[in-house]
Design a protein around this motif. Structure first.
Motif, PDB file in Angstrom:
ATOM      1  N   GLY A 131     -11.127  -7.144   0.873  1.00 46.54           N
ATOM      2  CA  GLY A 131     -11.508  -6.960  -0.517  1.00 46.54           C
ATOM      3  C   GLY A 131     -11.839  -8.292  -1.189  1.00 46.54           C
ATOM      4  O   GLY A 131     -11.782  -9.359  -0.570  1.00 46.54           O
ATOM      5  N   THR A 134       0.854  -1.188   0.000  1.00 44.91           N
ATOM      6  CA  THR A 134       0.000   0.000   0.000  1.00 44.91           C
ATOM      7  C   THR A 134       0.890   1.239   0.000  1.00 44.91           C
ATOM      8  O   THR A 134       1.878   1.289   0.741  1.00 44.91           O
ATOM      9  N   ALA A 181     -10.195  -2.642  -0.202  1.00 44.31           N
ATOM     10  CA  ALA A 181      -9.044  -2.998  -1.027  1.00 44.31           C
ATOM     11  C   ALA A 181      -8.212  -4.071  -0.343  1.00 44.31           C
ATOM     12  O   ALA A 181      -8.196  -4.170   0.894  1.00 44.31           O
TER      13      ALA A 181
END
Length: 488
Positions: free
Chosen positions: A470, A440, A455
């Motif tokens: 996600g 990330t 996500a």
């Protein structure tokens, strides 16, 4: 069925096996990090036989649970939160007493667990997917089926929130679960999951507490199909080695030495400095995705040091239940001493150390695991405070001259969990972010408050294996089953 209490009124939690609370002969005391001589409660000490019974209960419940639709499983999971509503405040207070962090953070922790479960439930439409490959030469359908029994091992820092990244996904995908709470902060989690387990079919959700050697069957039992671990990189290696004995799949969310890269046009105003300080010192720095070091153009270095110092001056270190506290103790004396050792090594090697904020004198007198937030100024790149994850309130500030060289160097390091780029020019920041090889990368924000639960989350390199949350997180708890026939 409720948890026990001792004659002195201390909480005693049991194991949760096949929908029932189970007592054990031995118990483990859980201490308050702000007052280490105070016992918050006692948790059950499982034996290997207890673990095998928990795995057997999960295995026995698996066929019936897997046979339900994903939508039905999600509905049952969310309904299991209903009886928890009345105890949310008490469980948050209990979490602060055993963990040390501020009550506000514990309240968020409790809420995020349910919130992440609700996000997972939104993914049931069209799940599990079926892929059709028309003939010739064959007519093939690829189904996704649940893996089986899943062991989930959770750390102390944000235990319920972190569990929310795995447990709802494993259950909705059709698996049954055994949860291993953190050894230093298990009480609030056991109390939460005990209630949920009673609301679910027996054996679907089980909870085991105890010493590492005693709970080894949760990793090595051949009936365990998937092991999920969140913790240090060293811990992840150990878990992977044990899970390899039965070739169980693993999902590992591991350490992150997460860099913040400030560009030369960064705005170093009060708001930005406050956001960066919060991203670094949340939960006394004990967050895997926290900013662990800051790289700033040399021309902006002095300005950043002053801005961050001003942002930290108002910090008040003390007991987590004190409403005036902004930063609690570290969870263990061992971790406090490790962070202090890193800082003192940097000081001995010539780095300037600036400590900020204040410490409550009464809290210090009680022997809590306290450290003031510290900025470590321009340390050598090979010092431990730079190369290792501090997991505490010490933040190195490092000036750089070559952005391209910095990005290349960061991409070659062991850590690859999170990173952040700070600049008012979003196009420029996005271009740098795209080059950083971490799971990330945030822009003008960082840490858990910036995490998009829709996500996938996980790390590159030695920061992890696999992803949680996600659609990817849901599929991670399934196996592809291929059915092939001659073409019609």
């Amino acid at each position: 069925m409720t948890a026990e209490s001792t004659s002195a009124g201390e909480l005693v939690t049991g194991l949760v096996v096949n929908g029932e609370s189970v007592t054990t002969e031995d118990r483990i005391p859980i201490h308050d990090p702000s007052r280490p001589d105070t016992v918050v409660g006692w948790t059950a000490a499982a034996t290997p036989d207890d673990c095998e019974r928990a795995v057997a209960a999960a295995q026995g419940a698996f066929p019936g649970w897997a046979a339900r639709s994903a939508a039905e499983r999600a509905e049952l999971l969310l309904a299991a939160f209903d009886p928890l509503a009345a105890s949310a405040a008490a469980r948050a207070e209990l979490l602060t007493r055993e963990n040390g962090k501020t009550l506000h953070e514990s309240q968020i922790d409790v809420a995020v667990f349910e919130g992440r479960s609700r996000v997972a439930a939104t993914l049931v439409e069209g799940f599990p997917p079926v892929t059709t490959l028309a003939g010739p030469p064959f007519a093939t359908r690829i189904h996704r089926v649940p893996a089986g029994v899943v062991t989930i091992i959770v750390p102390f820092n944000w235990p319920l929130a972190i569990l929310g990244a795995s447990l709802p996904y494993a259950l909705i995908a059709g698996n049954t679960v055994v949860v291993k709470p953190p050894p230093t902060a298990p009480l609030a989690m056991v109390e939460t999951l005990r209630v949920m387990a009673e609301a679910l079919p027996p054996g679907v959700l089980n909870v085991v507490t105890g010493a590492n050697d005693a709970v080894r069957p949760l990793l090595t039992d051949p009936r365990v199909a998937h092991v999920v671990f969140t913790g240090s990189t060293a811990g992840g290696r150990a878990v992977m080695g044990l899970a390899a004995q039965s070739l169980a799949k693993v999902t590992l969310e591991l350490g992150g030495n997460d860099p913040a890269v400030l560009l030369d046009d960064v705005r170093l105003d009060e708001q930005m400095a406050g956001a960066l300080a919060a991203a670094a010192f949340m939960t006394t720095g004990q967050v895997c995705m926290a900013v662990k070091r800051v790289y700033v153009p040399r021309s902006r270095y002095a300005e950043l040091v002053e801005a961050l110092g001003a942002a930290l001056d108002g910090q008040r270190v003390g007991g987590g239940l004190d409403s005036s506290t902004t930063m609690g103790p570290l969870n263990t004396a061992r971790q406090r001493d490790l962070v202090r050792e890193m800082v003192e090594q940097a000081r001995a090697k010539g780095a300037e150390i600036r400590e900020h904020g204040s410490v409550d004198e009464d809290a210090v007198a009680a022997g809590g695991h306290y450290l003031r937030p510290a900025l470590v100024l321009d340390p050598a790149e090979d010092l431990r405070v730079v190369t290792e994850e501090q997991f505490g309130p010490a933040l190195p500030i490092l000036p750089y001259d070559d952005l391209d060289g910095l990005v290349d160097r960061l991409n070659g390091e062991w850590s690859g969990l999170c990173s952040s780029v700070w600049s008012p020019d979003l196009d420029r920041a996005s271009a740098v972010a795209a080059r950083l090889r971490t799971g990330t990368t945030w822009i003008n924000q960082a840490n858990a408050s910036a995490c998009d639960d829709r996500a996938p989350f996980g790390g590159f390199r030695q920061s992890g294996v696999g992803r949680e949350m996600g659609p990817d997180g849901l599929l991670a708890y399934t196996e592809p089953h291929v059915v092939t026939a001659p073409p019609a």
